[in-house]
Design a protein around this motif. Structure first.
Motif, PDB file in Angstrom:
ATOM      1  N   ASN A 149       3.866 -22.931   8.659  1.00 21.35           N
ATOM      2  CA  ASN A 149       2.736 -23.867   8.685  1.00 21.35           C
ATOM      3  C   ASN A 149       2.671 -24.697   7.410  1.00 21.35           C
ATOM      4  N   ILE A 150       2.886 -24.045   6.278  1.00 20.99           N
ATOM      5  CA  ILE A 150       2.851 -24.763   5.001  1.00 20.99           C
ATOM      6  C   ILE A 150       3.964 -25.805   4.950  1.00 20.99           C
ATOM      7  N   MET A 151       5.175 -25.395   5.319  1.00 28.22           N
ATOM      8  CA  MET A 151       6.310 -26.314   5.276  1.00 28.22           C
ATOM      9  C   MET A 151       6.156 -27.453   6.294  1.00 28.22           C
ATOM     10  N   MET A 152       5.612 -27.132   7.474  1.00 28.61           N
ATOM     11  CA  MET A 152       5.423 -28.153   8.509  1.00 28.61           C
ATOM     12  C   MET A 152       4.441 -29.231   8.041  1.00 28.61           C
ATOM     13  N   GLU A 153       3.369 -28.811   7.389  1.00 25.60           N
ATOM     14  CA  GLU A 153       2.394 -29.768   6.870  1.00 25.60           C
ATOM     15  C   GLU A 153       3.041 -30.701   5.849  1.00 25.60           C
ATOM     16  N   CYS A 154       3.913 -30.154   5.028  1.00 22.21           N
ATOM     17  CA  CYS A 154       4.608 -30.978   4.036  1.00 22.21           C
ATOM     18  C   CYS A 154       5.497 -32.022   4.715  1.00 22.21           C
ATOM     19  N   VAL A 155       6.178 -31.605   5.778  1.00 25.46           N
ATOM     20  CA  VAL A 155       7.048 -32.538   6.517  1.00 25.46           C
ATOM     21  C   VAL A 155       6.225 -33.674   7.114  1.00 25.46           C
ATOM     22  N   PHE A 156       5.129 -33.334   7.774  1.00 23.61           N
ATOM     23  CA  PHE A 156       4.318 -34.350   8.439  1.00 23.61           C
ATOM     24  C   PHE A 156       3.631 -35.281   7.443  1.00 23.61           C
ATOM     25  N   GLU A 157       3.236 -34.743   6.295  1.00 25.08           N
ATOM     26  CA  GLU A 157       2.592 -35.578   5.285  1.00 25.08           C
ATOM     27  C   GLU A 157       3.528 -36.661   4.758  1.00 25.08           C
ATOM     28  N   ASN A 158       4.832 -36.427   4.894  1.00 25.38           N
ATOM     29  CA  ASN A 158       5.814 -37.384   4.394  1.00 25.38           C
ATOM     30  C   ASN A 158       6.547 -38.099   5.538  1.00 25.38           C
ATOM     31  N   ASN A 159       5.871 -38.198   6.693  1.00 23.91           N
ATOM     32  CA  ASN A 159       6.392 -38.944   7.847  1.00 23.91           C
ATOM     33  C   ASN A 159       7.733 -38.403   8.339  1.00 23.91           C
ATOM     34  N   GLY A 160       7.874 -37.085   8.250  1.00 25.62           N
ATOM     35  CA  GLY A 160       9.103 -36.474   8.723  1.00 25.62           C
ATOM     36  C   GLY A 160       8.949 -35.883  10.112  1.00 25.62           C
ATOM     37  N   THR A 161      10.056 -35.440  10.648  1.00 25.57           N
ATOM     38  CA  THR A 161      10.098 -34.805  11.960  1.00 25.57           C
ATOM     39  C   THR A 161      10.624 -33.385  11.798  1.00 25.57           C
ATOM     40  N   LEU A 162       9.893 -32.431  12.333  1.00 24.22           N
ATOM     41  CA  LEU A 162      10.348 -31.046  12.307  1.00 24.22           C
ATOM     42  C   LEU A 162      11.373 -30.872  13.415  1.00 24.22           C
ATOM     43  N   ASP A 163      12.632 -30.760  13.048  1.00 21.87           N
ATOM     44  CA  ASP A 163      13.688 -30.672  14.054  1.00 21.87           C
ATOM     45  C   ASP A 163      13.715 -29.300  14.712  1.00 21.87           C
ATOM     46  N   LYS A 164      13.750 -28.255  13.880  1.00 20.02           N
ATOM     47  CA  LYS A 164      13.770 -26.903  14.450  1.00 20.02           C
ATOM     48  C   LYS A 164      13.563 -25.854  13.365  1.00 20.02           C
ATOM     49  N   TYR A 165      13.194 -24.655  13.824  1.00 24.52           N
ATOM     50  CA  TYR A 165      13.193 -23.469  12.977  1.00 24.52           C
ATOM     51  C   TYR A 165      14.424 -22.658  13.339  1.00 24.52           C
ATOM     52  N   ILE A 166      15.119 -22.176  12.338  1.00 24.99           N
ATOM     53  CA  ILE A 166      16.293 -21.335  12.575  1.00 24.99           C
ATOM     54  C   ILE A 166      16.067 -20.046  11.799  1.00 24.99           C
ATOM     55  N   GLY A 167      15.376 -19.089  12.432  1.00 26.27           N
ATOM     56  CA  GLY A 167      15.009 -17.870  11.723  1.00 26.27           C
ATOM     57  C   GLY A 167      14.053 -18.206  10.587  1.00 26.27           C
ATOM     58  N   ASP A 168      14.469 -17.924   9.356  1.00 19.36           N
ATOM     59  CA  ASP A 168      13.631 -18.232   8.202  1.00 19.36           C
ATOM     60  C   ASP A 168      13.928 -19.627   7.645  1.00 19.36           C
ATOM     61  N   ALA A 169      14.832 -20.354   8.283  1.00 27.16           N
ATOM     62  CA  ALA A 169      15.215 -21.690   7.819  1.00 27.16           C
ATOM     63  C   ALA A 169      14.422 -22.766   8.559  1.00 27.16           C
ATOM     64  N   VAL A 170      14.328 -23.910   7.905  1.00 30.82           N
ATOM     65  CA  VAL A 170      13.628 -25.058   8.481  1.00 30.82           C
ATOM     66  C   VAL A 170      14.552 -26.259   8.379  1.00 30.82           C
ATOM     67  N   MET A 171      14.633 -27.025   9.457  1.00 30.24           N
ATOM     68  CA  MET A 171      15.393 -28.278   9.446  1.00 30.24           C
ATOM     69  C   MET A 171      14.441 -29.418   9.776  1.00 30.24           C
ATOM     70  N   ALA A 172      14.421 -30.430   8.926  1.00 29.66           N
ATOM     71  CA  ALA A 172      13.551 -31.588   9.140  1.00 29.66           C
ATOM     72  C   ALA A 172      14.357 -32.858   8.934  1.00 29.66           C
ATOM     73  N   THR A 173      13.934 -33.922   9.608  1.00 30.14           N
ATOM     74  CA  THR A 173      14.618 -35.208   9.475  1.00 30.14           C
ATOM     75  C   THR A 173      13.606 -36.291   9.107  1.00 30.14           C
ATOM     76  N   PHE A 174      14.103 -37.294   8.416  1.00 29.46           N
ATOM     77  CA  PHE A 174      13.266 -38.413   7.989  1.00 29.46           C
ATOM     78  C   PHE A 174      13.964 -39.699   8.419  1.00 29.46           C
ATOM     79  N   GLY A 175      13.271 -40.446   9.300  1.00 28.71           N
ATOM     80  CA  GLY A 175      13.886 -41.620   9.904  1.00 28.71           C
ATOM     81  C   GLY A 175      14.084 -41.462  11.388  1.00 28.71           C
ATOM     82  N   THR A 176      13.459 -40.421  11.970  1.00 30.96           N
ATOM     83  CA  THR A 176      13.501 -40.209  13.420  1.00 30.96           C
ATOM     84  C   THR A 176      12.070 -40.121  13.940  1.00 30.96           C
ATOM     85  N   PRO A 177      11.840 -40.527  15.175  1.00 29.31           N
ATOM     86  CA  PRO A 177      12.801 -41.152  16.088  1.00 29.31           C
ATOM     87  C   PRO A 177      13.145 -42.591  15.724  1.00 29.31           C
TER      88      PRO A 177
END
Length: 444
Positions: free
Chosen positions: A290-318
């Motif tokens: 939740n903490i990491m997701m909020e950080c992604v959204f605050e910076n206009n990012g996209t949460l691509d997926k969770y991979i166990g304890d890892a997080v993948m986010a993209t900036f510039g999508t869609p």
């Protein structure tokens, strides 16, 4: 063929088994409210019925009509008790029972007037304004979103009406020659009796049914849209979700574009989780995500997926920003905020006697394919390409170089000197012929 397809689509829309749970929940709730409102209307009708019985009928008819009123009130009060105390299945059965009982009650009142009024025949039954009361159960169906009730009511009306008509035509029936004689006298105009009233009731029922259909369709569309919006909000920032809802075709096709990819991973998570209670581990991951997701959204990012304890986010999508610099700066800014928020969370965890958490962040900017990936059974919006692998490799370098935040040379060149960076030695990684040049982001 088009008509058949339209009918099939309409039946699918009304099929509650095919509805998403969120839509069905809303529809069932509104249907229950409609049942309660219908019950209130029955009390109102009972009041006007009582006024008519007491004020407008002669003394000989009062007893019979008071009995009819008492039966109607008994049905209404019973319905109230059932609604408040019984489960949904019993309420549904009682709705059908009440619907049939109301029609039978109206029929009995009609026949009572016919056989107790001097010098009238069954034509009096067919012309009697009490026939209008057959419309009320059909109207109630609109409040309950039940097309089935409409056509059951129409069927019962036709059954009673045409049965009476058959007996009337078979017996002694006086026929009118024109409309004036029909309206002012006891004779019947056969054209109106056979086609007029039945057609009127049919048209009225179809309009009510269409009203229910449109309402259910609207609830379904809104429910599905809200469900999609909720699902999208798990991965995209609110701003992007709004744009995607206004333009549903945003995700239909994929394209190649420049994107900044962020990978994040909890350090030593495997050894940490081995000694943790499963519920405590689940809570830890939920809070962290939740903490990491909020950080992604605050910076206009996209949460691509969770991979166990890892997080993948993209900036510039869609949709990419006007320039790749904007997406790169958003990605690095997100990483900085992630580290700061994690530091604040760790301070709270330490105060509760819990072990602090450390993370590694890797960011790379490059060309990817962004779009819906998968098949008809499962599709997801994601990015694929060598740039994704590079970002993942850079995050892995955090362990090797004992750093918490690394970015690629390609990302660094887009920052415009906004952040303080520390150039690291070039490192050879798996899958790359040339060693990678990475930079440490000094965030504290």
């Amino acid at each position: 063929m088009n008509l058949f397809r339209s009918i099939k689509n309409a039946l699918h829309t009304l099929d509650r088994k095919s509805m998403p749970e969120s839509v069905l929940e809303v529809l069932n709730a509104e249907e229950h409210h409609g049942i309660i409102i219908t019950n209130y209307f029955r009390y109102l009708i009972s009041f006007f019925f009582a006024v008519q019985v007491i004020a407008n009928l002669d003394a000989g008819d009062k007893t019979t009509n008071l009995i009819a009123l008492s039966i109607y009130l008994l049905l209404t009060v019973s319905h109230t008790i059932v609604i408040r105390t019984c489960p949904g299945s019993i309420i549904s059965i009682f709705n059908y029972t009440t619907l049939i009982a109301e029609y039978i009650l109206i029929l009995l009142i009609l026949l009572f007037y016919t056989f107790t009024t001097p010098n009238v025949d069954l034509g009096f039954t067919l012309k009697n304004p009490i026939n209008l009361f057959f419309l009320f159960p059909i109207i109630y169906s609109l409040l309950q979103f039940r097309i089935r009730f409409v056509f059951i009511g129409l069927f019962l009306f036709y059954l009673f009406y045409f049965t009476i008509l058959w007996f009337a035509v078979s017996g002694e029936l006086t026929y009118a020659r024109h409309w004036g004689e029909y309206v002012s006298g006891h004779a019947v105009l056969l054209e109106d009796i056979i086609t007029g009233k039945p057609s009127l009731y049919f048209c009225f029922s179809v309009v009510i049914a269409m009203g229910i259909f449109r309402t259910v369709s609207m609830v379904r569309r809104i429910g599905i849209a809200e469900g999609q919006k909720t699902e999208l909000s798990r991965y995209f920032s609110p701003k992007i979700v709004t744009e995607m809802m206004e333009n549903p075709r945003t995700l239909e096709s994929g394209n190649r574009q420049i994107v900044s990819i962020l990978f994040l991973d909890i350090r030593n998570f495997t050894s940490m989780s081995e000694n943790m209670d499963p519920r405590e581990l689940s809570k830890l991951l939920s809070e962290f995500r939740n903490i990491m997701m909020e950080c992604v959204f605050e910076n206009n990012g996209t949460l691509d997926k969770y991979i166990g304890d890892a997080v993948m986010a993209t900036f510039g999508t869609p949709h990419p920003s006007p320039s790749a610099e904007v997406d790169a700066r958003n990605a690095v800014g997100c990483g900085v905020i992630m580290q700061k928020r994690l530091s604040e969370w760790n301070f709270l965890r330490k105060s509760e006697g819990k072990a602090p958490i450390s993370i590694g962040i890797g960011i790379h900017t490059g060309e990817v394919f962004a779009g819906n990936i998968g098949n008809e059974l499962h599709r997801e919006y994601t990015v694929i390409g060598d740039s994704v692998n590079t970002a993942s490799r850079i995050e892995s370098l955090c362990k090797v170089l004992k750093k918490s935040f690394l970015i690629s040379k390609e990302t660094m060149e887009l920052l415009g000197g906004k952040y303080t960076l520390n150039k690291m030695p070039r490192v050879k990684v798996k899958g790359k012929e040339e060693p990678l040049q990475v930079y440490e982001v000094m965030w504290s």
